[in-house]
Motif scaffolding. Structure first.
Motif, mmCIF file in Angstrom:
data_model
loop_
_atom_site.group_PDB
_atom_site.id
_atom_site.type_symbol
_atom_site.label_atom_id
_atom_site.label_comp_id
_atom_site.label_asym_id
_atom_site.label_seq_id
_atom_site.Cartn_x
_atom_site.Cartn_y
_atom_site.Cartn_z
ATOM 1 N N ILE A 38 0.813 -1.217 0.000
ATOM 2 C CA ILE A 38 0.000 0.000 0.000
ATOM 3 C C ILE A 38 0.843 1.262 0.000
ATOM 4 C CG2 ILE A 38 -1.970 -1.126 1.076
ATOM 5 C CD1 ILE A 38 -1.175 0.125 3.732
ATOM 6 N N ALA A 39 2.138 1.150 0.317
ATOM 7 C CA ALA A 39 3.026 2.314 0.274
ATOM 8 C C ALA A 39 4.456 1.831 0.430
ATOM 9 C CB ALA A 39 2.697 3.317 1.380
ATOM 10 N N SER A 40 5.400 2.579 -0.125
ATOM 11 C CA SER A 40 6.810 2.254 0.072
ATOM 12 C C SER A 40 7.644 3.505 -0.117
ATOM 13 C CB SER A 40 7.272 1.158 -0.900
ATOM 14 O OG SER A 40 7.205 1.605 -2.236
ATOM 15 N N GLY A 41 8.811 3.507 0.502
ATOM 16 C CA GLY A 41 9.712 4.651 0.404
ATOM 17 C C GLY A 41 10.561 4.767 1.644
ATOM 18 N N THR A 42 11.266 5.876 1.779
ATOM 19 C CA THR A 42 11.999 6.142 3.010
ATOM 20 C C THR A 42 11.005 6.537 4.092
ATOM 21 O OG1 THR A 42 12.284 8.495 2.536
ATOM 22 C CG2 THR A 42 13.963 6.989 1.663
ATOM 23 N N HIS A 43 11.470 6.564 5.342
ATOM 24 C CA HIS A 43 10.586 6.963 6.441
ATOM 25 C C HIS A 43 10.000 8.344 6.182
ATOM 26 C CE1 HIS A 43 9.888 8.897 10.430
ATOM 27 N NE2 HIS A 43 9.216 7.793 10.613
ATOM 28 N N ASN A 44 10.843 9.298 5.775
ATOM 29 C CA ASN A 44 10.370 10.665 5.534
ATOM 30 C C ASN A 44 9.358 10.715 4.396
ATOM 31 O OD1 ASN A 44 11.919 11.725 7.589
ATOM 32 N ND2 ASN A 44 13.632 12.265 6.253
ATOM 33 N N GLU A 45 9.613 9.929 3.333
ATOM 34 C CA GLU A 45 8.674 9.914 2.200
ATOM 35 C C GLU A 45 7.326 9.353 2.627
ATOM 36 O OE1 GLU A 45 11.941 9.326 -1.421
ATOM 37 O OE2 GLU A 45 10.955 7.592 -0.499
ATOM 38 N N LEU A 46 7.339 8.323 3.458
ATOM 39 C CA LEU A 46 6.077 7.729 3.905
ATOM 40 C C LEU A 46 5.308 8.683 4.814
ATOM 41 C CD1 LEU A 46 7.300 4.084 4.583
ATOM 42 C CD2 LEU A 46 5.745 4.821 2.765
ATOM 43 N N VAL A 47 6.022 9.329 5.722
ATOM 44 C CA VAL A 47 5.354 10.257 6.639
ATOM 45 C C VAL A 47 4.734 11.427 5.877
ATOM 46 C CG1 VAL A 47 5.758 11.918 8.498
ATOM 47 C CG2 VAL A 47 6.692 9.618 8.673
ATOM 48 N N LYS A 48 5.340 11.819 4.765
ATOM 49 C CA LYS A 48 4.792 12.925 3.966
ATOM 50 C C LYS A 48 3.425 12.576 3.379
ATOM 51 C CE LYS A 48 9.108 15.210 2.646
ATOM 52 N NZ LYS A 48 10.042 15.519 1.526
ATOM 53 N N LEU A 49 3.095 11.274 3.319
ATOM 54 C CA LEU A 49 1.788 10.877 2.799
ATOM 55 C C LEU A 49 0.654 11.405 3.658
ATOM 56 C CD1 LEU A 49 2.496 7.138 1.843
ATOM 57 C CD2 LEU A 49 2.300 9.088 0.293
#
Length: 314
Positions: free
Chosen positions: A216-227
């Motif tokens: 449902i989502a993937s990326g770095t921690h910062n990229e995910l939190v930006k969601l």
């Protein structure tokens, strides 16, 4: 230019009868990194690991481990791969050394090379001084460490760890997390599955979140939190049923989501300083009293809540 990817997963599908356990999972992991698959129990993590280990054949899709296809080159995959399964896979009546020696022979090690490698692995997992004790006398955490040791015997380039800290004490958990980082520092690629958000955050640069068999989502921690933008998560308990205020709180300025479960209301807000007074006022109008408050800055739990409407550990 050589391929820097250790793991390339493309559109994996796997069903068991009418149950779609894995649905279109794709991700990539660089050589020498710890990549976390994060999700609740039943998300499809273990089924994904089983396919990537060549234990289950995918219904659709493929994956490459250090360039070897899990469908067309299973021997190549196994030659570069170590697997730490979720369940302990050891002989309880044997010592740690005897277990490692047995599994080393299964990997084709013999004689002086086998003894040397067993000694090295015992040192890596921190059990050299207790190598002659039967595994049946070990704690859960020590058994987990021997399980990890088995996967390291043939010096794999890639290692999968499927929920390696479930059901163990905090000290053993700390030892295992430290050992995972040490493996990465030695150049090994680690695919790590967990339902503990804090483990994924601590260990991994890249994280993929799974739920109900889907990525449902993937990326770095910062990229995910930006969601979820800059939303803050507030957990509150009341002296009355949460249903009495849930609808009212959804219309409070600055509130984007309200979820009531297990006696707790979780509210996602843009600014807790602005929204909290309004939540108190609304509760008072409905003859409800807030009895506890826990304010959490955006994290992976917030991301999962935002994407699924449920807490990560449901």
């Amino acid at each position: 230019m050589p391929n820097s990817l250790a793991i390339e997963v493309s559109d994996l599908h796997r069903s068991f009868g009418d149950t779609k356990a894995v649905q279109g999972v794709s991700f990539e992991a660089e050589q020498g990194e710890i990549f976390s698959l994060l999700g609740p129990n039943g998300a499809g993590k273990t089924t994904t690991i089983s396919m990537l280990s060549c234990l289950l054949r995918p219904d659709e899709g493929d994956a490459y481990i250090m360039g070897h296809s899990i469908k067309d080159d299973q021997m190549g995959v196994k030659s570069v791969l170590g697997v730490v399964p979720q369940e302990i896979a050891l002989y309880e009546d044997l010592t740690a050394r005897e277990n490692l020696t047995f599994w080393g022979k299964m990997y084709g090690l013999r004689g002086a090379d086998l003894k040397k490698r067993v000694d090295e692995v015992l040192d890596i997992i921190g059990l050299s001084d207790r190598a002659k004790e039967r595994v049946s006398k070990y704690s859960g955490g020590m058994k987990r460490r021997v399980n990890i040791g088995v996967a390291l015997l043939h010096k794999p380039k890639v290692i999968y760890m499927d929920e390696p800290t479930v059901g163990i004490d905090p000290q053993s958990r700390r030892n295992i997390l430290d050992s995972v980082v040490a493996l990465k520092d030695q150049g090994m690629t680690v695919l790590y599955t967990t339902h503990y958000m804090e483990e994924a955050q601590e260990l991994s640069k890249h994280i993929a979140i799974m739920d109900h068999g889907k990525m449902i989502a993937s990326g770095t921690h910062n990229e995910l939190v930006k969601l979820v933008g800059q939303q803050t998560r507030i957990n509150l308990t009341l002296d009355v049923s949460a249903n009495l205020v849930q609808d009212a709180w959804e219309s409070v300025d600055g509130v984007s989501q309200v979820i009531a479960e297990n006696g707790t209301i979780t509210v996602l807000v843009k600014d807790s300083n602005e929204s909290l007074p309004l939540l108190f006022e609304s509760a008072s109008r409905h003859s409800a009293r807030i009895t506890s408050i826990d304010i959490m800055e955006p994290n992976l739990e917030t991301v999962f809540l935002h994407l699924t409407g449920r807490a990560l550990r449901d």
